[in-house]
Scaffold this motif. Structure first.
Motif, PDB file in Angstrom:
ATOM      1  N   GLY A  76      31.036   8.533  14.937  1.00 30.78           N
ATOM      2  CA  GLY A  76      32.401   8.115  15.247  1.00 30.78           C
ATOM      3  C   GLY A  76      33.493   8.890  14.559  1.00 30.78           C
ATOM      4  N   ALA A  77      33.254   9.315  13.309  1.00 32.63           N
ATOM      5  CA  ALA A  77      34.299   9.980  12.524  1.00 32.63           C
ATOM      6  C   ALA A  77      33.673  10.700  11.333  1.00 32.63           C
ATOM      7  N   VAL A  78      34.480  11.542  10.713  1.00 30.58           N
ATOM      8  CA  VAL A  78      34.076  12.280   9.518  1.00 30.58           C
ATOM      9  C   VAL A  78      34.933  11.807   8.351  1.00 30.58           C
ATOM     10  N   VAL A  79      34.299  11.614   7.191  1.00 39.45           N
ATOM     11  CA  VAL A  79      35.039  11.281   5.983  1.00 39.45           C
ATOM     12  C   VAL A  79      34.924  12.461   5.033  1.00 39.45           C
ATOM     13  N   LYS A  80      36.075  12.979   4.612  1.00 38.13           N
ATOM     14  CA  LYS A  80      36.128  14.112   3.692  1.00 38.13           C
ATOM     15  C   LYS A  80      36.654  13.661   2.343  1.00 38.13           C
ATOM     16  N   ARG A  81      36.011  14.116   1.299  1.00 42.80           N
ATOM     17  CA  ARG A  81      36.521  13.881  -0.062  1.00 42.80           C
ATOM     18  C   ARG A  81      37.462  15.033  -0.353  1.00 42.80           C
ATOM     19  N   ILE A  82      38.749  14.761  -0.423  1.00 43.65           N
ATOM     20  CA  ILE A  82      39.709  15.849  -0.587  1.00 43.65           C
ATOM     21  C   ILE A  82      40.233  15.983  -2.016  1.00 43.65           C
ATOM     22  N   SER A  83      40.010  14.954  -2.829  1.00 38.68           N
ATOM     23  CA  SER A  83      40.339  15.025  -4.251  1.00 38.68           C
ATOM     24  C   SER A  83      39.516  13.964  -4.963  1.00 38.68           C
ATOM     25  N   ASN A  97      22.528   3.654   3.463  1.00 36.40           N
ATOM     26  CA  ASN A  97      22.120   5.059   3.475  1.00 36.40           C
ATOM     27  C   ASN A  97      23.338   5.973   3.445  1.00 36.40           C
ATOM     28  N   PHE A  98      24.380   5.641   4.207  1.00 39.31           N
ATOM     29  CA  PHE A  98      25.624   6.419   4.187  1.00 39.31           C
ATOM     30  C   PHE A  98      26.183   6.457   2.766  1.00 39.31           C
ATOM     31  N   LEU A  99      26.219   5.295   2.103  1.00 37.25           N
ATOM     32  CA  LEU A  99      26.711   5.228   0.723  1.00 37.25           C
ATOM     33  C   LEU A  99      25.838   6.049  -0.229  1.00 37.25           C
ATOM     34  N   LYS A 100      24.529   6.018  -0.012  1.00 39.47           N
ATOM     35  CA  LYS A 100      23.620   6.799  -0.849  1.00 39.47           C
ATOM     36  C   LYS A 100      23.928   8.291  -0.720  1.00 39.47           C
ATOM     37  N   VAL A 101      24.090   8.758   0.502  1.00 38.89           N
ATOM     38  CA  VAL A 101      24.416  10.171   0.727  1.00 38.89           C
ATOM     39  C   VAL A 101      25.775  10.499   0.132  1.00 38.89           C
ATOM     40  N   TRP A 102      26.751   9.609   0.329  1.00 39.70           N
ATOM     41  CA  TRP A 102      28.090   9.812  -0.229  1.00 39.70           C
ATOM     42  C   TRP A 102      28.028   9.982  -1.753  1.00 39.70           C
ATOM     43  N   ARG A 103      27.292   9.114  -2.411  1.00 49.12           N
ATOM     44  CA  ARG A 103      27.189   9.176  -3.876  1.00 49.12           C
ATOM     45  C   ARG A 103      26.432  10.418  -4.347  1.00 49.12           C
ATOM     46  N   GLU A 104      25.408  10.822  -3.604  1.00 43.48           N
ATOM     47  CA  GLU A 104      24.695  12.061  -3.945  1.00 43.48           C
ATOM     48  C   GLU A 104      25.629  13.260  -3.836  1.00 43.48           C
ATOM     49  N   MET A 105      26.410  13.315  -2.773  1.00 41.55           N
ATOM     50  CA  MET A 105      27.361  14.419  -2.597  1.00 41.55           C
ATOM     51  C   MET A 105      28.409  14.392  -3.708  1.00 41.55           C
ATOM     52  N   GLU A 106      28.835  13.204  -4.083  1.00 37.99           N
ATOM     53  CA  GLU A 106      29.818  13.065  -5.155  1.00 37.99           C
ATOM     54  C   GLU A 106      29.281  13.639  -6.461  1.00 37.99           C
ATOM     55  N   ARG A 107      28.011  13.353  -6.765  1.00 41.49           N
ATOM     56  CA  ARG A 107      27.396  13.888  -7.987  1.00 41.49           C
ATOM     57  C   ARG A 107      27.241  15.402  -7.917  1.00 41.49           C
ATOM     58  N   GLU A 108      26.854  15.898  -6.751  1.00 43.02           N
ATOM     59  CA  GLU A 108      26.589  17.329  -6.605  1.00 43.02           C
ATOM     60  C   GLU A 108      27.844  18.165  -6.439  1.00 43.02           C
ATOM     61  N   GLU A 109      28.814  17.649  -5.690  1.00 39.35           N
ATOM     62  CA  GLU A 109      29.964  18.460  -5.303  1.00 39.35           C
ATOM     63  C   GLU A 109      31.275  18.044  -5.959  1.00 39.35           C
ATOM     64  N   SER A 110      31.392  16.831  -6.414  1.00 37.79           N
ATOM     65  CA  SER A 110      32.595  16.270  -6.994  1.00 37.79           C
ATOM     66  C   SER A 110      33.695  16.066  -5.936  1.00 37.79           C
ATOM     67  N   VAL A 111      34.206  17.142  -5.340  1.00 36.72           N
ATOM     68  CA  VAL A 111      35.186  17.057  -4.249  1.00 36.72           C
ATOM     69  C   VAL A 111      34.840  18.112  -3.199  1.00 36.72           C
ATOM     70  N   ASP A 112      35.555  18.073  -2.113  1.00 36.29           N
ATOM     71  CA  ASP A 112      35.404  19.049  -1.031  1.00 36.29           C
ATOM     72  C   ASP A 112      34.044  18.937  -0.339  1.00 36.29           C
ATOM     73  N   TYR A 113      33.705  17.728   0.057  1.00 31.29           N
ATOM     74  CA  TYR A 113      32.502  17.498   0.842  1.00 31.29           C
ATOM     75  C   TYR A 113      32.827  16.478   1.922  1.00 31.29           C
ATOM     76  N   SER A 114      31.943  16.343   2.886  1.00 35.55           N
ATOM     77  CA  SER A 114      32.159  15.365   3.950  1.00 35.55           C
ATOM     78  C   SER A 114      30.838  14.747   4.370  1.00 35.55           C
ATOM     79  N   VAL A 115      30.937  13.524   4.881  1.00 36.24           N
ATOM     80  CA  VAL A 115      29.809  12.788   5.440  1.00 36.24           C
ATOM     81  C   VAL A 115      30.344  12.161   6.720  1.00 36.24           C
ATOM     82  N   SER A 116      29.500  12.110   7.750  1.00 39.17           N
ATOM     83  CA  SER A 116      30.012  11.615   9.024  1.00 39.17           C
ATOM     84  C   SER A 116      29.083  10.603   9.673  1.00 39.17           C
ATOM     85  N   THR A 117      29.658   9.887  10.613  1.00 35.08           N
ATOM     86  CA  THR A 117      28.915   9.080  11.565  1.00 35.08           C
ATOM     87  C   THR A 117      29.223   9.710  12.924  1.00 35.08           C
TER      88      THR A 117
END
Length: 115
Positions: A71-78, A49-69
């Motif tokens: 425990g931590a936050v992962v940001k797409r910075i480029s 599910n985390f990967l699904k959300v990550w890939r959806e954000m990648e399609r919608e935003e390309s960069v400058d998005y984040s997904v978290s648990t």
């Protein structure tokens, strides 16, 4: 370092996933990954599910998005780089190749299914 040369391995021990990487990761990166994945427990569905959300954000935003648990936050910075960000002063924020990040989550899901 590209995803093709870095490979993460996962082992379940005493109720948590322990990580290792070939070539070896520095302690901070290893701790960042472990902190991020702790909330997944043994639930491969949560990783998928985390990967699904990550890939959806990648399609919608390309960069400058984040997904978290919790425990931590992962940001797409480029296009090529993600940053794992600390929430509780457990590690220093750390960057790694975006492809390596996705592959490590895919490999974690496989490891959980095999557990």
């Amino acid at each position: 370092m590209t995803c093709m040369t870095a490979r993460w391995n996962f082992s379940w021990s005493d109720g948590e996933w322990l990580t290792s990487r070939t070539p070896p990761a520095d302690e901070n990166l290893r701790l960042a990954v472990e902190t991020l994945i702790i909330p997944f427990g043994q639930h491969w569905q949560a990783v998928d599910n985390f990967l699904k959300v990550w890939r959806e954000m990648e399609r919608e935003e390309s960069v400058d998005y984040s997904v978290s648990t919790p425990g931590a936050v992962v940001k797409r910075i480029s296009n090529d780089t993600v940053e794992i960000c600390d929430l509780y002063d457990q590690f220093e924020d750390v960057r790694l190749p975006a492809d390596e990040f996705v592959t490590l989550l895919e490999d974690l899901s496989v490891a959980m299914r095999e557990q």
